[in-house]
Design a protein around this motif. Structure first.
Motif, PDB file in Angstrom:
ATOM      1  N   PRO B 329       0.815  -1.228   0.000  1.00 16.61           N
ATOM      2  CA  PRO B 329       0.000   0.000   0.000  1.00 16.61           C
ATOM      3  C   PRO B 329       0.844   1.272   0.000  1.00 16.61           C
ATOM      4  O   PRO B 329       0.398   2.303  -0.502  1.00 16.61           O
ATOM      5  CB  PRO B 329      -0.813  -0.112   1.296  1.00 16.61           C
ATOM      6  N   LYS B 330       2.039   1.221   0.585  1.00 18.61           N
ATOM      7  CA  LYS B 330       2.839   2.453   0.687  1.00 18.61           C
ATOM      8  C   LYS B 330       3.975   2.499  -0.327  1.00 18.61           C
ATOM      9  O   LYS B 330       4.835   3.375  -0.259  1.00 18.61           O
ATOM     10  CB  LYS B 330       3.426   2.562   2.102  1.00 18.61           C
ATOM     11  N   GLU B 333       4.545   5.752  -2.074  1.00 17.39           N
ATOM     12  CA  GLU B 333       4.526   6.964  -1.258  1.00 17.39           C
ATOM     13  C   GLU B 333       5.946   7.442  -0.999  1.00 17.39           C
ATOM     14  O   GLU B 333       6.849   6.640  -0.783  1.00 17.39           O
ATOM     15  CB  GLU B 333       3.846   6.682   0.087  1.00 17.39           C
ATOM     16  N   ALA B 336       8.586   6.545   2.289  1.00 14.76           N
ATOM     17  CA  ALA B 336       8.079   5.348   2.969  1.00 14.76           C
ATOM     18  C   ALA B 336       8.994   4.159   2.716  1.00 14.76           C
ATOM     19  O   ALA B 336       8.645   3.030   2.993  1.00 14.76           O
ATOM     20  CB  ALA B 336       6.670   5.037   2.486  1.00 14.76           C
ATOM     21  N   ALA B 348       7.900   7.119  -5.858  1.00 13.81           N
ATOM     22  CA  ALA B 348       6.918   8.207  -5.817  1.00 13.81           C
ATOM     23  C   ALA B 348       7.159   9.175  -6.972  1.00 13.81           C
ATOM     24  O   ALA B 348       6.239   9.545  -7.710  1.00 13.81           O
ATOM     25  CB  ALA B 348       7.003   8.933  -4.480  1.00 13.81           C
TER      26      ALA B 348
END
Lengths: 122, 389
Positions: B329-330, B333, B336, B348
């Motif tokens: 999920p990250k 990001e 992260a 990202a």
């Protein structure tokens, strides 16, 4: 002296062979550890120059194998890697010499004295 | 159609009688409005020019009421405006009414600035009137620009960070030609000082030395192209050569020995891209893949391109352990990252770049014996080549 050079970089290998012959040594070049294993064993009076970053079998493996021979040759490690990488690779191994790249002829003759008539480098 | 004569009770004119309740309310609404409001008649003469307009254009209402609205427009708009109004009144074809669009206004000091204009229409006993509501777009444009600048800085920062992380490897790569160059020159120097006849070989050695100097130069050049700060650009290019260059850069002094299986798709359409930014994505994906595969017995990555649904897809597949479900999920990001080194910006930023190009960056996480596969999707360039710069 007979010097075996195990170095995968063609430019470094070629120029190293040139300068070693220039200072009176006999040179046999190998692009990797595997080709050295296929050749006759280096003798105790020989020297082996090993690049630490080799394709396939690593330089550190080769150094360990050479130092464990019944009659080990002189082993000189050359590398352009960081001190951290060198320490990590050579844990517990004590080669005859360690020379960091960029190399020059003085650094080489300090570990492998010149055998030509002129003695020390120009 | 009759000429409009300002009626005695027009809100902007002094009223001969005290304003009615609804007139007073209207005046108050007009002057409180944050947006500029201009009402014109069929001849484009200004009837109402509220307080926000006075601020926006730097002229008091008293000076403009009764005059043609052209005076708050830059010349090129002003020239066409009467024709627009006339055309609408004749044909009824709405080009702006009820639609709204971005236009330009002119301040009294000559500054031309962007405006969002929406136009409404009212049939009155005095004839047709048009109500324009105007919003100064400069603050929004400025913040958009600021955002774009910041994003550009961040993209550049991520490139510098990538090169920084590769620093030791690149130093090693530079050491090779420098070593060779030094040894060639010293070999000549020694032979020369000892009076050895080197005439037959010196040319050959000097050529090799020059070749090594050139090799060092290429390494520097490749790095410099990558880290230098430049404005974003768009070029129509074939994707594969860009990918190959980026792979070369990534493999500079790469310590992990790894098999790279490169497959190029056939007849791929060109893409319209910022070449360095796309290479930044490739460098990032290939570095990640090498790292992911480094723990397995026979590390290998596949780098494939293929045409897909009007675009081009680049797939970078490793044979590592795949991406843990809890990390997924990250994954895209910023900051992260689970990695020890780096800022965790790579993926990202890469996805942001892909999306800025009208494409995307997606992942098939693998696991259970399969490595991860990242896909960069880029739309094909428009058929007409629009080479810029």
């Amino acid at each position: 002296m007979r010097v075996h050079v195990v170095e995968d970089d063609a430019g470094v290998s070629d120029s190293l062979a040139l300068i070693l012959r220039n200072i009176g040594h006999t040179v046999i070049s190998y692009p990797d550890a595997e080709s050295l294993f296929r050749a006759p064993l280096p003798q105790a009076r020989d020297a082996v120059i090993v690049d630490l970053s080799l394709p396939g079998i690593s330089g550190a493996h080769l150094v360990r194998w050479l130092l464990n021979l019944a009659a080990p040759p002189r082993v000189v490690v050359i590398t352009g890697q960081s001190q951290g990488f060198i320490d990590h690779q050579l844990r517990g191994l004590v080669p005859t010499g360690l020379v960091r790249k960029p190399l020059d002829v003085d650094a080489i003759t300090r570990v492998l004295p010149a055998e030509d008539a002129a003695g020390s480098p120009a | 159609m009759r000429d409009f004569a300002p009626s005695p009770d027009a809100p902007a004119s002094p009223a001969p009688h005290p304003p009615t309740v609804s007139e007073a309310r209207l005046l108050s609404v007009l002057d409180t409005a944050a947006d500029g409001i201009i009402v014109i008649d069929e001849h484009a003469r200004i009837l109402i020019f509220n307080k926000a307009c006075e601020r926006m254009f730097g002229v008091p209402a008293a000076e403009v009421v009764g005059k043609n609205v052209k005076l708050v427009m830059p010349t090129e708009y002003a020239r066409e405006h009467d024709a627009y109004v006339g055309s609408y009144i004749r044909t009824g074809v709405k080009k702006i009414i009820g639609i709204g669009r971005e236009v330009q206004g002119r301040h009294a000091d000559g500054t031309v600035f962007p405006l969002e204009l929406s136009v409404g229409e009212a049939a009155t006993p005095d004839g047709r009137q048009f109500i324009g509501i105007l919003r100064d777009l400069r603050p929004r444009k400025e913040s958009e620009q600021r955002l774009a600048d910041l994003q550009g800085e961040l993209v550049h920062l991520a490139r510098v960070s990538a090169i920084d992380e590769m620093g030791a490897a690149i130093a090693h790569e530079l050491n090779q030609p420098l070593t060779a160059l030094m040894l060639y020159l010293q070999a000549i120097r020694r032979a020369h000082s000892r009076g050895v006849d080197i005439v037959t070989v010196v040319g050959d050695i000097l050529d090799k030395a020059a070749g090594e100097a050139e090799r060092a130069g290429h390494i520097i050049q490749r790095m410099r192209q990558f880290v230098e700060k430049r404005d974003p650009e768009r070029h129509v290019r074939a994707l594969d050569p860009l990918i190959d260059e980026a792979i070369d850069l990534t493999l500079l002094g790469q310590r992990h020995r790894i098999r790279i299986d490169r497959q190029q798709g056939e007849n791929l359409p060109p893409v319209s891209v910022d070449p360095v930014q796309v290479q930044q994505i490739v460098v990032n994906l290939v570095r990640n893949a090498i790292e992911a595969a480094s723990g397995v017995a026979d590390p290998a990555i596949q780098i494939r391109t293929r045409a897909d649904d009007g675009g081009v897809v680049l797939e970078v597949q490793d044979n590592g352990p795949g991406i843990a479900p809890e990390a997924l999920p990250k994954l895209f990001e910023a900051f992260a990252s689970s990695k020890r080194r780096g800022m965790g910006l790579g993926l990202a930023i890469s996805r942001t770049i892909a999306q800025n190009h009208g494409g995307d960056l997606v992942v098939e996480p693998g696991g259970k014996g399969r490595g991860a596969c990242f896909s960069l999707i880029l739309p094909a360039a428009a058929a007409v080549p629009d080479e810029v710069g």
